[in-house]
Enzyme design. Sequence first.
Site, PDB file in Angstrom:
ATOM      1  N   ASP A 129      -2.005  11.320  17.910  1.00  0.00           N
ATOM      2  CA  ASP A 129      -2.444  10.229  17.035  1.00  0.00           C
ATOM      3  C   ASP A 129      -3.412  10.776  16.187  1.00  0.00           C
ATOM      4  O   ASP A 129      -4.565  11.163  16.942  1.00  0.00           O
ATOM      5  CB  ASP A 129      -2.937   9.314  18.018  1.00  0.00           C
ATOM      6  CG  ASP A 129      -3.750   7.993  17.475  1.00  0.00           C
ATOM      7  OD1 ASP A 129      -3.702   8.059  16.425  1.00  0.00           O
ATOM      8  OD2 ASP A 129      -4.259   7.048  18.137  1.00  0.00           O
ATOM      9  N   VAL A 130      -3.053  10.722  14.843  1.00  0.00           N
ATOM     10  CA  VAL A 130      -4.007  11.649  14.107  1.00  0.00           C
ATOM     11  C   VAL A 130      -5.238  10.826  13.848  1.00  0.00           C
ATOM     12  O   VAL A 130      -6.513  11.459  13.181  1.00  0.00           O
ATOM     13  CB  VAL A 130      -3.458  11.780  12.658  1.00  0.00           C
ATOM     14  CG1 VAL A 130      -2.089  12.735  12.846  1.00  0.00           C
ATOM     15  CG2 VAL A 130      -3.006  10.692  11.794  1.00  0.00           C
ATOM     16  N   TYR A 160      -4.871   1.580   0.144  1.00  0.00           N
ATOM     17  CA  TYR A 160      -3.853   2.811   0.479  1.00  0.00           C
ATOM     18  C   TYR A 160      -3.989   3.925  -0.460  1.00  0.00           C
ATOM     19  O   TYR A 160      -4.397   5.025   0.122  1.00  0.00           O
ATOM     20  CB  TYR A 160      -2.365   2.164   0.344  1.00  0.00           C
ATOM     21  CG  TYR A 160      -1.474   3.360   0.635  1.00  0.00           C
ATOM     22  CD1 TYR A 160      -1.413   4.103   1.754  1.00  0.00           C
ATOM     23  CD2 TYR A 160      -0.534   3.726  -0.397  1.00  0.00           C
ATOM     24  CE1 TYR A 160      -0.454   5.130   2.049  1.00  0.00           C
ATOM     25  CE2 TYR A 160       0.333   4.816  -0.147  1.00  0.00           C
ATOM     26  CZ  TYR A 160       0.530   5.324   1.194  1.00  0.00           C
ATOM     27  OH  TYR A 160       1.611   6.418   1.413  1.00  0.00           O
ATOM     28  N   LYS A 196      -5.855   8.415  -0.227  1.00  0.00           N
ATOM     29  CA  LYS A 196      -4.518   9.129  -0.434  1.00  0.00           C
ATOM     30  C   LYS A 196      -5.176   9.993  -1.863  1.00  0.00           C
ATOM     31  O   LYS A 196      -5.207  11.114  -1.958  1.00  0.00           O
ATOM     32  CB  LYS A 196      -3.416   8.423  -1.121  1.00  0.00           C
ATOM     33  CG  LYS A 196      -2.683   7.958   0.071  1.00  0.00           C
ATOM     34  CD  LYS A 196      -2.091   9.041   0.661  1.00  0.00           C
ATOM     35  CE  LYS A 196      -0.921   8.450   1.938  1.00  0.00           C
ATOM     36  NZ  LYS A 196      -0.208   9.732   2.633  1.00  0.00           N
TER      37      LYS A 196
END
Length: 691
Positions: free
Chosen positions: A496-497, A589, A593
Amino acid sequence: MQSRFVKADAEAMVARYGEARVSRDLALRVYTTRLLGADPRLVLHGGGNTSVKTRTPDLMGREVDVLCVKGSGADMATIEPAGLPAVRLAELRELRAREALSDEDMVRLQRANLIDPLAPNPSVETLLHAFMPHKFVDHTHSTAVLSLIDQPDGEARAAEVYGSRMGIVPYIMPGFWLAKRAAEIYEANTAAHGLILHKHGIFTFGDSAEAAYERMIEMVTLAEAALRRGRRAVFASASTPPSPASAGGRGMLRLAEAAPIVRGACALKDTANGAHRRLVLEFRSGDAVLNFVNGADVKRYATAGVVTPDHTIRTKNWPLVLEAPQAGREFAARTTAAAAAFLESYRRYFARHNARCGGVKTMLDPLPRVVLVGGLGLFGLGRSKKDAKIAADLAQAAVETITDAEAIGCFESISEADMFDCEYWSLEQAKLGVAKELPLAGQIAAITGAAGAIGAATARAFAAAGAEVALLDVNEAAARSVAQAIGGAALAVRCDVTDAASVQAGFDRVVENFGGVDIVVSNAGAAWQGRIGEVDETILHQSFDLNFYGHQRVAQAAVRIMRAQGTGGCLLFNTSKQAINPGPNFGPYGLPKAATLFLARQYALDHGADGIRANAVNADRIRSGLLSDAMIAERAKARSLTPAAYMSGNLLGREVTAEDVAQAFLAQALALKTTADVTTVDGGNIAAALR
Ligand SMILES: [Zn+2]
């Protein structure tokens, strides 16, 4: 050693193969060959062979006398009749009259006399089988027999144990000369049930498959009994091995901390273009291994040579021996120095014997294939995980053989010149130029989010390019099914990052399994939406935790391992079109990123001096967990398009797939001079083009 022969099983195999028109002789030969091959104390990785003399029709339909003998490459534990090619017996026997026969000519003659020209090469010990009169001939490298005969007085010990029941053949390299000498020794005592080949192994004979097999068991049992008589405790410990310590404390390094140091030291570094020749590791430990590696005298008995000659091409003639990896005692520096000394010693060994052979040999890579580490255990090393496991299996068998040899006497191997002749056998050398390796052979790639569409495609692409792959995903079951579909040594790991401890544990698992990591594809991610002027801050935090900090946790864990290896590395990040060209209501999002895109550049900048490259792939509109069929339908409808037209709505007019993204990651991994690069995989979108 217990016999595992069961008459009913043997007859069942005869009946089963009978339906496929396999003869009774050959079916029984397959049955006992499998019994021998299934026991690692007798046979390991091609180290044995069997034969039967029978009759079979040739391709013209004429019945001929043949020797069905194990072909090279066949595994005795799972052998099929096709793994025992039929060779014309009369022609093989005729060769005994020759004054000399080169290995190349021997192989050519054996092939020329195959009944089926498409059959595999018969064993290099074919002539020995042919020259014996018995119908069934069995050969193994039994560890108990080797412990008895790998001694300065091994022949005398064998004579004492076996009397006239076994002929004793001095050490000769496998091939024509050994076959001739073995036949002469047998003919001097035709009552013998078999032959002991000094410092090599054992043959037994019989008129039936059962008789030859039972004699093997009986003779091995006699060797086992001899090893129990007059046995003494061996290998007083050099010191009490340090107990494992928590990271940073005194005591011993953990396996996950020591393995990358060992792996990095056992790599050939080509600093000119950043290419390294790396090996994959397989770790073994346990009481027997620890007793062996902790012994005060380990350097003497562990480096005395191979236990049987055919191990040399898998393990080399001696291992690299390291002291216990104590924290704070410069294990890394001492390992580097010891590995450098190993390479130097190997190069001198090659030069010495190549000169004796007229300078015609090509040196194999000088890297060790077995590493012993005090307090910890042993590593098998190979260009693939499969080869590393074979080296580890043979090393464990050597530990057992040498331990028992030392318990009754003093282990002694064949001479260095004899080992060189096996390692640099001309037929093996001839294969060198032919075998072409895949571009990522020897490298270990860890992929996060590996159960998703892009992660799975990337794992498949890297495995196809020769890398060993570790598939990290929060959904371990899904990662496991992708790993199983890839096959080989592909490893599924739960990770689980968003949890630093889970990332650490995940990378520990990768390192414990493969020895290190060279390439990381940081791919795990998920999409959150929300209009930026109204979105709840928790949404932003959640997205940053996965889509930025997740990448940072993974990259940091990888860099620690890569720096311990000292052979550079490659970090690849999955960013998104959103990082360059925001979409409406996609801020939660796109923002992390965008930060991840700069994270790649920061790694390129800060760790370029470590030889670590960092690149990103900027992909768009891929069918995946992030862009489901329902979302595609909704977006297509909003633009009055069919889903197919929406998916191919780019300059090239072609839908972009997860496989396309995987190929971009692969290209970045292979481009050794490319770092801080962003590769766009979107079929063409000028608004999102990098400038
Ligand atoms: Zn052999």
